[in-house]
Design a protein around this motif. Structure first.
Motif, PDB file in Angstrom:
ATOM      1  N   LYS A 157       0.835  -1.204   0.000  1.00 32.00           N
ATOM      2  CA  LYS A 157       0.000   0.000   0.000  1.00 32.00           C
ATOM      3  C   LYS A 157       0.870   1.253   0.000  1.00 32.00           C
ATOM      4  CE  LYS A 157      -4.198  -1.779   2.215  1.00 32.00           C
ATOM      5  NZ  LYS A 157      -5.092  -1.695   3.402  1.00 32.00           N
ATOM      6  N   VAL A 158       1.914   1.233   0.802  1.00 35.81           N
ATOM      7  CA  VAL A 158       2.818   2.393   0.874  1.00 35.81           C
ATOM      8  C   VAL A 158       3.521   2.593  -0.466  1.00 35.81           C
ATOM      9  CG1 VAL A 158       4.870   3.333   1.981  1.00 35.81           C
ATOM     10  CG2 VAL A 158       3.164   2.108   3.352  1.00 35.81           C
ATOM     11  N   LEU A 159       4.063   1.512  -1.025  1.00 39.23           N
ATOM     12  CA  LEU A 159       4.802   1.602  -2.280  1.00 39.23           C
ATOM     13  C   LEU A 159       3.880   1.939  -3.447  1.00 39.23           C
ATOM     14  CD1 LEU A 159       7.127  -1.490  -1.777  1.00 39.23           C
ATOM     15  CD2 LEU A 159       7.782   0.916  -1.636  1.00 39.23           C
ATOM     16  N   SER A 160       2.660   1.413  -3.431  1.00 34.95           N
ATOM     17  CA  SER A 160       1.713   1.700  -4.512  1.00 34.95           C
ATOM     18  C   SER A 160       1.321   3.170  -4.512  1.00 34.95           C
ATOM     19  CB  SER A 160       0.468   0.824  -4.378  1.00 34.95           C
ATOM     20  OG  SER A 160       0.782  -0.537  -4.589  1.00 34.95           O
ATOM     21  N   ALA A 161       1.204   3.767  -3.328  1.00 34.66           N
ATOM     22  CA  ALA A 161       0.880   5.195  -3.258  1.00 34.66           C
ATOM     23  C   ALA A 161       1.973   6.027  -3.914  1.00 34.66           C
ATOM     24  CB  ALA A 161       0.684   5.619  -1.803  1.00 34.66           C
ATOM     25  N   LEU A 162       3.232   5.637  -3.715  1.00 32.70           N
ATOM     26  CA  LEU A 162       4.340   6.337  -4.348  1.00 32.70           C
ATOM     27  C   LEU A 162       4.302   6.147  -5.861  1.00 32.70           C
ATOM     28  CD1 LEU A 162       7.230   5.461  -1.853  1.00 32.70           C
ATOM     29  CD2 LEU A 162       6.116   7.687  -2.153  1.00 32.70           C
ATOM     30  N   ASP A 163       3.994   4.932  -6.304  1.00 32.86           N
ATOM     31  CA  ASP A 163       3.909   4.668  -7.738  1.00 32.86           C
ATOM     32  C   ASP A 163       2.799   5.483  -8.391  1.00 32.86           C
ATOM     33  OD1 ASP A 163       5.765   3.019  -9.125  1.00 32.86           O
ATOM     34  OD2 ASP A 163       5.180   1.355  -7.854  1.00 32.86           O
ATOM     35  N   ASP A 164       1.674   5.615  -7.688  1.00 36.82           N
ATOM     36  CA  ASP A 164       0.561   6.416  -8.220  1.00 36.82           C
ATOM     37  C   ASP A 164       1.001   7.867  -8.411  1.00 36.82           C
ATOM     38  OD1 ASP A 164      -1.036   4.196  -8.196  1.00 36.82           O
ATOM     39  OD2 ASP A 164      -2.064   4.710  -6.327  1.00 36.82           O
ATOM     40  N   LYS A 165       1.769   8.384  -7.460  1.00 37.70           N
ATOM     41  CA  LYS A 165       2.262   9.753  -7.560  1.00 37.70           C
ATOM     42  C   LYS A 165       3.237   9.886  -8.728  1.00 37.70           C
ATOM     43  CE  LYS A 165       3.035  14.000  -6.203  1.00 37.70           C
ATOM     44  NZ  LYS A 165       2.019  15.062  -6.439  1.00 37.70           N
ATOM     45  N   ILE A 166       4.109   8.898  -8.902  1.00 37.59           N
ATOM     46  CA  ILE A 166       5.063   8.915 -10.016  1.00 37.59           C
ATOM     47  C   ILE A 166       4.314   8.912 -11.349  1.00 37.59           C
ATOM     48  CG2 ILE A 166       6.818   7.540 -11.213  1.00 37.59           C
ATOM     49  CD1 ILE A 166       7.765   6.622  -8.419  1.00 37.59           C
ATOM     50  N   GLN A 167       3.273   8.082 -11.445  1.00 37.25           N
ATOM     51  CA  GLN A 167       2.502   8.007 -12.677  1.00 37.25           C
ATOM     52  C   GLN A 167       1.803   9.332 -12.965  1.00 37.25           C
ATOM     53  OE1 GLN A 167       2.444   5.889 -15.044  1.00 37.25           O
ATOM     54  NE2 GLN A 167       0.831   6.906 -16.202  1.00 37.25           N
ATOM     55  N   LEU A 168       1.238   9.957 -11.926  1.00 34.10           N
ATOM     56  CA  LEU A 168       0.575  11.254 -12.106  1.00 34.10           C
ATOM     57  C   LEU A 168       1.565  12.298 -12.596  1.00 34.10           C
ATOM     58  CD1 LEU A 168      -1.869  13.106 -11.832  1.00 34.10           C
ATOM     59  CD2 LEU A 168      -1.284  13.412  -9.412  1.00 34.10           C
ATOM     60  N   ASN A 169       2.761  12.326 -11.991  1.00 37.79           N
ATOM     61  CA  ASN A 169       3.783  13.279 -12.414  1.00 37.79           C
ATOM     62  C   ASN A 169       4.204  13.027 -13.858  1.00 37.79           C
ATOM     63  OD1 ASN A 169       3.823  14.549  -9.941  1.00 37.79           O
ATOM     64  ND2 ASN A 169       5.559  13.405  -9.147  1.00 37.79           N
ATOM     65  N   HIS A 170       4.269  11.757 -14.230  1.00 36.33           N
ATOM     66  CA  HIS A 170       4.635  11.415 -15.608  1.00 36.33           C
ATOM     67  C   HIS A 170       3.587  11.956 -16.583  1.00 36.33           C
ATOM     68  CE1 HIS A 170       6.520   9.089 -18.824  1.00 36.33           C
ATOM     69  NE2 HIS A 170       5.302   8.715 -19.183  1.00 36.33           N
ATOM     70  N   GLN A 171       2.312  11.812 -16.230  1.00 30.75           N
ATOM     71  CA  GLN A 171       1.244  12.307 -17.092  1.00 30.75           C
ATOM     72  C   GLN A 171       1.286  13.826 -17.191  1.00 30.75           C
ATOM     73  OE1 GLN A 171      -2.164  10.576 -15.165  1.00 30.75           O
ATOM     74  NE2 GLN A 171      -2.006   8.647 -16.287  1.00 30.75           N
ATOM     75  N   ILE A 172       1.580  14.490 -16.059  1.00 28.83           N
ATOM     76  CA  ILE A 172       1.694  15.954 -16.082  1.00 28.83           C
ATOM     77  C   ILE A 172       2.852  16.376 -16.974  1.00 28.83           C
ATOM     78  CG2 ILE A 172       2.272  17.972 -14.679  1.00 28.83           C
ATOM     79  CD1 ILE A 172       0.765  16.626 -12.366  1.00 28.83           C
ATOM     80  N   ASN A 173       3.976  15.678 -16.867  1.00 31.33           N
ATOM     81  CA  ASN A 173       5.138  16.006 -17.701  1.00 31.33           C
ATOM     82  C   ASN A 173       4.823  15.820 -19.183  1.00 31.33           C
ATOM     83  OD1 ASN A 173       6.695  16.631 -15.478  1.00 31.33           O
ATOM     84  ND2 ASN A 173       7.640  14.609 -15.338  1.00 31.33           N
TER      85      ASN A 173
END
Length: 221
Positions: A157-173
Motif C-alpha cells: 500500500k505504501v509503495l503503490s501510493a508512491l507509484d501512483d504519484k510517479i505516474q501522475l507526475n509522468h502524465q503531467i510532464n
C-alpha cells in the motif's frame, strides 16, 4: 517470519505465445493487449502496448491469456528481468513469463516489487550465453523471500501510493511537453503571433490591437 518461496508455488506461471504468421489479421488497433518486452518501460503498470490481438489472433493463443493483476517478467535476451503488472486481460509474446499470483500466499503488488529488484539476479541465473534465457521451468524455480502476508499488504500500500504519484507526475510532464511542442510550432514554425499581428495592422488596427491579436494567437483564442 520470512519464508523463501519458489515462484511456481506462489501462483500459476504462463509463457506467452505469438500468433502464427499464417493467421491473417491477427493484430488490430484495439483489442486484447499483446505485450512484448519493448512495451515494458520500467513503470509498474503497462499503460499501453504497441499491438493488440484481434479475435482471430486471440483464438490461437487463448491459453496464454493472463488476467489483470498478473506480473509479467521478460525472460530472454538483453531485456531479461524487466517486470510489470498488467491492468487488464493480456497476452504476451514468448519472451515473457507471467505469474498469476495466489493471493492466499502473496500480495500481488508486493511480489511485483520484489521481482522488480531482481533483474541482475535473473540475468545471473540465466547464465552468460549470448542470448540468456529463463524458460518456464527455470523461472518457476527462482526463489523470493516473503514476509507474512499482512506485512506484504501493508508495504505494498505504501509503495503503490508512491507509484501512483510517479505516474501522475509522468502524465503531467507529458502534458507539459505537448504544450511546449505546440507553442514552439505556433511561434517558430507557423509564426502565428507574427501573422496575427500583421493581419491586425493591415486591417487598420492600432499597435495595441495588433499586440492583442498576437497575444490571442499565443493563447489559442
Amino acid at each position: 517470519m520470512n519464508i523463501e518461496w519458489p515462484l511456481e508455488e506462489l501462483g500459476n506461471i504462463v509463457t506467452g505465445k505469438t500468433p502464427p504468421k499464417a493467421i491473417e489479421n491477427a493484430f488490430e488497433v484495439s483489442g486484447i493487449p499483446f505485450l512484448t518486452p519493448k512495451d515494458m518501460d520500467n513503470r509498474k503498470w503497462i499503460i499501453s502496448t504497441e499491438r493488440h490481438l484481434s479475435k482471430d489472433g486471440l483464438s490461437c493463443v487463448k491459453n496464454s491469456l493472463v488476467p489483470a493483476g498478473s506480473i509479467a517478467v521478460s525472460c530472454i535476451g538483453s531485456d531479461m528481468g524487466k517486470a510489470a503488472m498488467v491492468p487488464t486481460d493480456t497476452v504476451t509474446n514468448q519472451q515473457i513469463n507471467t505469474i498469476i499470483p495466489d493471493t492466499n500466499k502473496c500480495d500481488p503488488d508486493y511480489l511485483y516489487y520484489c521481482l522488480s529488484t531482481m533483474q541482475q539476479a535473473l540475468k545471473d541465473i540465466a547464465g552468460g550465453s549470448a542470448t540468456p534465457i529463463l524458460n518456464r521451468g527455470h523461472f518457476g524455480k527462482v526463489t523470493v523471500t516473503l514476509p507474512a502476508l499482512r506485512y506484504q499488504q501493508w508495504a505494498s500500500k505504501v509503495l503503490s501510493a508512491l507509484d501512483d504519484k510517479i505516474q501522475l507526475n509522468h502524465q503531467i510532464n507529458q502534458t507539459l511537453e505537448k504544450m511546449a511542442q505546440a507553442l514552439f510550432k505556433s511561434w517558430f514554425v507557423d509564426f502565428e503571433p507574427v501573422k496575427a499581428k500583421a493581419a491586425a495592422l493591415e486591417a487598420g488596427g492600432s499597435e495595441e490591437d495588433a499586440l492583442l491579436a498576437a497575444m490571442g494567437a499565443v493563447s489559442g483564442k
